[in-house]
Every structure is written in structure tokens, then in C-alpha cells.
Design an enzyme around this catalytic site. Structure first.
Site, PDB file in Angstrom:
ATOM      1  N   ASP A   9      -0.837   5.888  -9.051  1.00 34.46           N
ATOM      2  CA  ASP A   9      -0.721   4.486  -8.678  1.00 34.46           C
ATOM      3  C   ASP A   9      -0.108   3.737  -9.862  1.00 34.46           C
ATOM      4  O   ASP A   9      -0.156   4.206 -11.009  1.00 34.46           O
ATOM      5  CB  ASP A   9      -2.120   3.945  -8.357  1.00 34.46           C
ATOM      6  CG  ASP A   9      -2.156   2.437  -8.234  1.00 34.46           C
ATOM      7  OD1 ASP A   9      -1.383   1.887  -7.426  1.00 34.46           O
ATOM      8  OD2 ASP A   9      -2.947   1.811  -8.962  1.00 34.46           O
ATOM      9  N   LEU A  10       0.479   2.577  -9.610  1.00 35.46           N
ATOM     10  CA  LEU A  10       1.109   1.821 -10.692  1.00 35.46           C
ATOM     11  C   LEU A  10       0.210   0.714 -11.238  1.00 35.46           C
ATOM     12  O   LEU A  10      -0.373   0.839 -12.300  1.00 35.46           O
ATOM     13  CB  LEU A  10       2.447   1.238 -10.216  1.00 35.46           C
ATOM     14  CG  LEU A  10       3.568   2.253  -9.984  1.00 35.46           C
ATOM     15  CD1 LEU A  10       4.843   1.550  -9.524  1.00 35.46           C
ATOM     16  CD2 LEU A  10       3.829   3.072 -11.235  1.00 35.46           C
ATOM     17  N   ASP A  11       0.080  -0.377 -10.492  1.00 36.67           N
ATOM     18  CA  ASP A  11      -0.625  -1.559 -10.996  1.00 36.67           C
ATOM     19  C   ASP A  11      -2.106  -1.269 -11.218  1.00 36.67           C
ATOM     20  O   ASP A  11      -2.804  -0.775 -10.329  1.00 36.67           O
ATOM     21  CB  ASP A  11      -0.455  -2.730 -10.018  1.00 36.67           C
ATOM     22  CG  ASP A  11       0.996  -3.120  -9.874  1.00 36.67           C
ATOM     23  OD1 ASP A  11       1.528  -3.759 -10.792  1.00 36.67           O
ATOM     24  OD2 ASP A  11       1.601  -2.763  -8.845  1.00 36.67           O
ATOM     25  N   GLY A  44       1.884   0.876  -3.662  1.00 36.51           N
ATOM     26  CA  GLY A  44       2.042  -0.061  -2.560  1.00 36.51           C
ATOM     27  C   GLY A  44       3.300  -0.893  -2.695  1.00 36.51           C
ATOM     28  O   GLY A  44       3.738  -1.523  -1.736  1.00 36.51           O
ATOM     29  N   LYS A 191      -1.817   5.994   1.235  1.00 34.20           N
ATOM     30  CA  LYS A 191      -1.217   6.815   0.193  1.00 34.20           C
ATOM     31  C   LYS A 191      -1.501   8.304   0.348  1.00 34.20           C
ATOM     32  O   LYS A 191      -0.657   9.142   0.021  1.00 34.20           O
ATOM     33  CB  LYS A 191      -1.687   6.339  -1.187  1.00 34.20           C
ATOM     34  CG  LYS A 191      -1.112   5.008  -1.611  1.00 34.20           C
ATOM     35  CD  LYS A 191      -1.548   4.676  -3.035  1.00 34.20           C
ATOM     36  CE  LYS A 191      -1.053   3.307  -3.451  1.00 34.20           C
ATOM     37  NZ  LYS A 191      -1.449   2.986  -4.844  1.00 34.20           N
ATOM     38  N   ASN A 217      -6.328   0.111  -1.937  1.00 38.18           N
ATOM     39  CA  ASN A 217      -5.297   0.916  -1.272  1.00 38.18           C
ATOM     40  C   ASN A 217      -5.182   2.325  -1.847  1.00 38.18           C
ATOM     41  O   ASN A 217      -4.371   3.118  -1.377  1.00 38.18           O
ATOM     42  CB  ASN A 217      -3.937   0.208  -1.305  1.00 38.18           C
ATOM     43  CG  ASN A 217      -3.384   0.039  -2.706  1.00 38.18           C
ATOM     44  OD1 ASN A 217      -4.118   0.063  -3.690  1.00 38.18           O
ATOM     45  ND2 ASN A 217      -2.086  -0.142  -2.806  1.00 38.18           N
TER      46      ASN A 217
END
Length: 266
Positions: A9-11, A44, A191, A217
Site C-alpha cells: 500500500d502507499l499512503d 487505492g 486489493k 481498504n
């Protein structure tokens, strides 16, 4: 060690509080890739507002965008590319509902290569890198299949309930962190689905998938993969379904430090 698939995941996970990838994280991921493992981004975000991170990390693997509404191989033709779009009538109805809600500060409609908005704005949202102008306003016809709708609101719950009652089969995530709003995708898009799809292309078993996340998410992904890892800064709900939790937050290179220990890189 068997070949692993590492889904990031990024954020709040790979990115620090400034929305950046630290030097340590870049160096650690490079070492993991050199060992023969696959690193993918599962976010996302749309591709348009995450491609610079893909480039910065020097990846050449498939990418999961829109929580798997889009699975593609950036900058290449890929016969396994997958788009899970929204029905156009549903898109138009949700736009109308949002326009009647003064608490909705901004609505975005996004496809693989484009994003449009319902109003000119200069949003104070980390992942909008530019001012929104009239050129970005919703068109009369969309040139590509619509994948995602985002509605930004300080009080998203009432509208989320209304949309969920009207369209119970949609995939919906309500954000209640620094950015508050609603993300709407097609039915059963999350995801985990995208990560498993990529794993199948690499013929990697579930037990050899490692996934990192911090927010709602990421829930299905961390719950479903062989080794789901919640960030130290993740919600308690996520930590409860994860197989493990990092000792450090995203602002303390939590992913990098975890991978250093896991792959014994020091």
C-alpha cells in the site's frame, strides 16, 4: 528462500507523512528485488497520481490501482490487463446525488488515463498535485470506462449510507483519516483480488505473498494473503486480522525495517 510477492500500500504505509518514499525504503526494496522477489504497488490511488512513485522505485512489475479496479503493466502493452468498471447510469446518478449535498467539497470520476471533477477547485488533498481547472470538468461523454468515483466530505457517513442503500452491490470504502470521503468502485473490487491476480501471473502461492497496509481498504488484502502485515500506525481493526505488525510506523521506515529483518538484509 522461495520467491515472494511483496504487495505495498502507499499512503500511510510505503510513503511517509510527507507523501514521500524515503531513501532507506528505496534502497531496501531494491535489495529485495535483487534477491529475486517481486515488489508490486497495491493502492487505492489512480495511476495518474501514483505513477511517479512507481517510476521512483524503478519497478517493472504489474500495478494494482483503484483497489484493483485496474490491474496493468505500466508503460507496456499487457494482454492480462484488467479493468473492472462502473455502470454509466450508476455513475451519472451518484454525480446527481453528490451535487445535491453541500457537504461534498469535491467529486472525481476516474478512468485509467483520465480524471474529471464536478467543480473547479484547489483541493487541500495530498495526492492532488495540481489545481483543478475547467479543462478537468466532467465531460458529456467519457472516452474510457469509468473505474472509480471519489466524494470528498468532512461528513461522509450519511451520503455513504444513501448510496449503499441504493446500490448495495457496489464496493465502497469510507475514509475517516486525514482525508475524509467515500471511494466507490464496482462490485467486489478490493486489493486482495488484484494482488491474487498478479500472484497468479507469477505462479506464486498465497503462502508466499507478503502484503503491507494501514487503512480500511487494506482489510481484505491483509486478511487474505499468506502474510499480511499491518503498520504500527494502522487501525486496531487491521491489526486484529494481520499476521504481524511492524515495530515502526510509516514515518519511521516501518516497511523497510520489517523487510530488513524478514530477509536478513543486515
Amino acid at each position: 528462500m522461495k520467491q515472494k510477492l511483496i504487495a505495498l500500500d502507499l499512503d500511510g504505509t510505503t510513503l511517509n507523512h510527507q507523501g514521500k518514499v524515503s531513501t532507506k525504503t528505496k534502497e531496501t526494496l531494491s535489495k529485495v528485488i535483487q534477491l529475486g522477489h517481486h515488489v508490486i504497488l497495491a493502492t487505492g490511488r489512480s495511476f495518474q497520481i501514483s505513477k511517479h512513485i512507481y517510476q521512483e522505485l524503478g519497478l517493472d512489475t504489474p500495478m494494482v490501482n483503484f483497489n484493483s479496479g485496474l490491474v496493468h503493466l505500466p508503460y507496456q502493452e499487457w494482454d492480462k490487463e484488467r479493468v473492472v468498471g462502473l455502470d454509466l447510469d450508476v455513475v451519472n446518478d451518484i454525480v446527481k446525488r453528490a451535487d445535491k449535498r453541500p457537504e461534498v467539497s469535491l467529486l472525481t470520476v476516474e478512468s485509467k488515463d483520465f480524471f474529471w471533477v464536478n467543480k473547479v477547485a484547489n483541493p487541500d488533498i495530498d495526492f492532488f498535485p495540481r489545481k483543478i481547472t475547467e479543462d478537468d470538468l466532467l465531460p458529456k461523454q467519457y472516452p474510457q470506462e469509468i473505474i472509480s468515483i471519489m466524494l470528498f466530505s468532512e461528513n461522509p457517513d450519511d451520503l455513504a449510507k444513501e448510496i449503499r442503500e441504493a446500490y448495495p452491490d457496489l464496493s465502497m470504502h469510507v475514509w475517516r483519516g486525514n482525508v475524509r470521503g467515500i471511494e466507490i468502485l464496482s462490485k467486489k473490487v478490493h486489493k486482495a483480488d488484484g494482488v491474487f491476480y498478479v500472484a497468479d501471473q507469477f505462479i506464486i502461492a498465497n503462502e508466499d505473498i507478503i502484503a503491507f497496509g494501514d487503512e480500511e481498504n487494506d482489510y481484505e488484502m491483509l486478511q487474505s494473503v499468506g502474510h499480511g502485515v499491518a503498520m504500527a500506525n494502522a487501525s486496531d481493526k487491521l491489526k486484529n486480522v494481520a499476521k504481524d505488525v511492524t515495530a515502526f510506523t510509516n514515518n519511521e521506515d516501518g516497511v523497510a525495517r520489517y523487510l530488513e529483518d524478514y530477509f536478513k538484509l543486515n
